[in-house]
Design an enzyme around this catalytic site. Sequence first.
Site, PDB file in Angstrom:
ATOM      1  N   GLU A 178      -6.824  -3.647  10.866  1.00 54.66           N
ATOM      2  CA  GLU A 178      -7.777  -4.744  10.725  1.00 54.66           C
ATOM      3  C   GLU A 178      -8.864  -4.727  11.794  1.00 54.66           C
ATOM      4  OE1 GLU A 178      -5.539  -8.366  10.208  1.00 54.66           O
ATOM      5  OE2 GLU A 178      -4.770  -7.681   8.277  1.00 54.66           O
ATOM      6  N   GLU A 187       1.454 -17.809  12.759  1.00 57.48           N
ATOM      7  CA  GLU A 187       1.684 -17.535  11.336  1.00 57.48           C
ATOM      8  C   GLU A 187       2.995 -16.769  11.179  1.00 57.48           C
ATOM      9  OE1 GLU A 187      -1.729 -15.675   9.548  1.00 57.48           O
ATOM     10  OE2 GLU A 187      -0.499 -14.551   8.130  1.00 57.48           O
ATOM     11  N   ASP A 235       2.524 -17.601   5.393  1.00 56.99           N
ATOM     12  CA  ASP A 235       1.876 -16.512   4.635  1.00 56.99           C
ATOM     13  C   ASP A 235       2.901 -15.922   3.661  1.00 56.99           C
ATOM     14  OD1 ASP A 235       0.737 -14.166   3.734  1.00 56.99           O
ATOM     15  OD2 ASP A 235       0.650 -13.167   5.673  1.00 56.99           O
ATOM     16  N   SER A 289       2.056  -5.460   5.026  1.00 60.16           N
ATOM     17  CA  SER A 289       3.251  -6.257   5.292  1.00 60.16           C
ATOM     18  C   SER A 289       3.353  -7.328   4.219  1.00 60.16           C
ATOM     19  CB  SER A 289       3.180  -6.888   6.686  1.00 60.16           C
ATOM     20  OG  SER A 289       2.096  -7.780   6.775  1.00 60.16           O
ATOM     21  N   HIS A 338      -8.077 -12.321   4.367  1.00 59.37           N
ATOM     22  CA  HIS A 338      -8.209 -10.966   3.835  1.00 59.37           C
ATOM     23  C   HIS A 338      -6.819 -10.313   3.741  1.00 59.37           C
ATOM     24  CE1 HIS A 338      -8.088  -9.033   8.106  1.00 59.37           C
ATOM     25  NE2 HIS A 338      -7.247 -10.035   7.972  1.00 59.37           N
ATOM     26  N   ASP A 343      -0.061 -13.857  14.426  1.00 59.07           N
ATOM     27  CA  ASP A 343       0.667 -13.690  13.167  1.00 59.07           C
ATOM     28  C   ASP A 343       1.847 -12.791  13.491  1.00 59.07           C
ATOM     29  OD1 ASP A 343       1.753 -13.284  10.715  1.00 59.07           O
ATOM     30  OD2 ASP A 343      -0.006 -12.307   9.817  1.00 59.07           O
ATOM     31  N   LYS A 402      -4.290 -16.115   0.214  1.00 57.13           N
ATOM     32  CA  LYS A 402      -4.675 -14.739  -0.106  1.00 57.13           C
ATOM     33  C   LYS A 402      -4.753 -14.633  -1.616  1.00 57.13           C
ATOM     34  CE  LYS A 402      -2.421 -12.223   3.714  1.00 57.13           C
ATOM     35  NZ  LYS A 402      -1.111 -11.652   4.131  1.00 57.13           N
ATOM     36  N   GLU A 411      -0.306  -9.560  14.788  1.00 61.98           N
ATOM     37  CA  GLU A 411      -1.706  -9.900  15.017  1.00 61.98           C
ATOM     38  C   GLU A 411      -1.875 -10.851  16.195  1.00 61.98           C
ATOM     39  OE1 GLU A 411      -3.306 -11.343  11.285  1.00 61.98           O
ATOM     40  OE2 GLU A 411      -2.175  -9.824  10.193  1.00 61.98           O
ATOM     41  N   LYS A 439      -9.534 -15.867   8.224  1.00 65.62           N
ATOM     42  CA  LYS A 439      -8.951 -14.764   8.977  1.00 65.62           C
ATOM     43  C   LYS A 439      -9.385 -13.487   8.288  1.00 65.62           C
ATOM     44  CE  LYS A 439      -4.325 -13.049   8.732  1.00 65.62           C
ATOM     45  NZ  LYS A 439      -2.927 -13.080   9.130  1.00 65.62           N
ATOM     46  N   HIS A 441       0.692  -2.887  11.382  1.00 62.88           N
ATOM     47  CA  HIS A 441      -0.735  -2.592  11.314  1.00 62.88           C
ATOM     48  C   HIS A 441      -1.199  -1.626  12.397  1.00 62.88           C
ATOM     49  CE1 HIS A 441      -1.781  -6.481   8.871  1.00 62.88           C
ATOM     50  NE2 HIS A 441      -0.977  -5.670   8.233  1.00 62.88           N
TER      51      HIS A 441
HETATM   52  P1  PGA Z   1      -1.057  -7.582   5.039  1.00 65.63           P
HETATM   53  O1  PGA Z   1      -1.089  -8.392   6.403  1.00 65.63           O
HETATM   54  O2  PGA Z   1      -2.368  -7.719   4.368  1.00 65.63           O
HETATM   55  O3  PGA Z   1      -0.744  -6.200   5.483  1.00 65.63           O
HETATM   56  O4  PGA Z   1       0.069  -8.182   4.231  1.00 65.63           O
HETATM   57  C1  PGA Z   1      -1.855  -9.533   6.595  1.00 65.63           C
HETATM   58  C2  PGA Z   1      -1.008 -10.671   7.064  1.00 65.63           C
HETATM   59  O5  PGA Z   1       0.217 -10.531   7.246  1.00 65.63           O
HETATM   60  O6  PGA Z   1      -1.547 -11.760   7.266  1.00 65.63           O
HETATM   61 ZN    ZN Z   2       0.433 -12.806   7.779  1.00 65.90          ZN
END
Ligand code: PGA
Ligand code: ZN
Length: 414
Positions: free
Chosen positions: A203, A280, A306, A39, A359, A239, A331, A160, A382, A151
């Site tokens: 995840e 998030e 994010d 995503s 991650h 999230d 990230k 999430e 996370k 996911h």
């Molecule tokens: P992604 O999702 O690594 O698939 O982008 C993680 C997140 O949205 O925090």
């Molecule tokens: Zn996110």
Amino acid sequence: KIKKIHAREILDSRGNPTVEVDVYTSNGFGRASVPSGASTGSNEALELRDKEERYLGKGVLDAVDNVNTAIEAELLGMDVRKQREIDGLMLALDGTENKMELGANAILGVSMAVARAAADSLNMPLYRYLGGINAFTLPVPTMNVLNGGKHAGNALSIQEFMIQPKGAETYSEALRMGTETYHALGKILEGKYGGSATNVGYEGGYAPSIEMTHDALDALVSAIEEAGYSETEISIGLDAAASEFFDGETYSIDGKLLKPGELVDYYLELIETYPIILIEDPFHEESFDDFAALTNDAWDTIIVGDDLFVTNVDRLVRGVEMGAANALLLKVNQIGSLSEAFDAANMANRNGYSVVVSHRSAETEDTTIADISVAIGADLIKTGAPARSERTAKYNQLLRIEEDLGEAARYMQI
Ligand code: PGA
Ligand code: ZN
């Protein structure tokens, strides 16, 4: 001094190719590999893919080649401790805003492997090389125990559902508390929805075929209770990754279509009903003003940007000015170099924003983010469920760091 840089194509946890880089100095060696999102935010640095038939268009041989030719040629002989200079040289060599020339995956792989080679040649653990004597606080893990959105194959809009064992005395105790709760959740889901409910998403969180947000949250609350913990010891985080259920006008969630203002109220009600301390990406990736509205109303909730910030200082500054969110998701591959990721963390700290090191949904055995989280004194980390080796690799590395710090180790209070 850098003697040799060698990249290769390896596989990530989704079974797609990614870049791994080895850096050699006269007395040190560093290896790092690059994660990948599902995503992804549209403002992320570019992940270079070959677009040839092999691996369904997902090969990374061009990025690998960029490391083994242009980048190696540029960096040979450099002092491996000069991280910022090295990252700067790669950015200049690339010359584009979003690293489309060399690929953020090529640049980041080298950037992280350089840091590891430097730590190795100085005979230091990576967290201490990156963070110095200030690196002694272990972050609170925010563990993604139930997966939805992109996911998982279920119909949950929210991506999430996480738990934070914030009431622990130590990181290792936190990891145990979170893991016990994860297993309690598994039992509850299996009892209620059958055996396939404990199949897991990208995840490592369970991916039961449920549709309603409150059903997922009810299961989490029961699991915390069943594992023997109170809501002050273990809290809940979400999230939403809301760009994924936004059609340009409304958000599709729980069988309803909500306007941004209605979604604010929806979140406020969730916060009131459940022990939720963190949300998030509650809105789509360009909605700075809706983020600001929720941040204002949910004043003691951690609102994390994010896809909104994509670990980019310029976007974070815009957020700070508007009061959008109060935490940065960090990230490394969103921005594509270690130095720039540290810049974003510093900017967050200077403006009173929390930092959540993260991650991606496709990971490797690389554990660099665990060391980064201690080095920068991140509030939270996370890195998925306490299951699947690409997730536990990071949680386990934090156990080693805690052990290495010994008496000096502290557990972050949030
Ligand atoms: P992604 O999702 O690594 O698939 O982008 C993680 C997140 O949205 O925090
Ligand atoms: Zn996110």
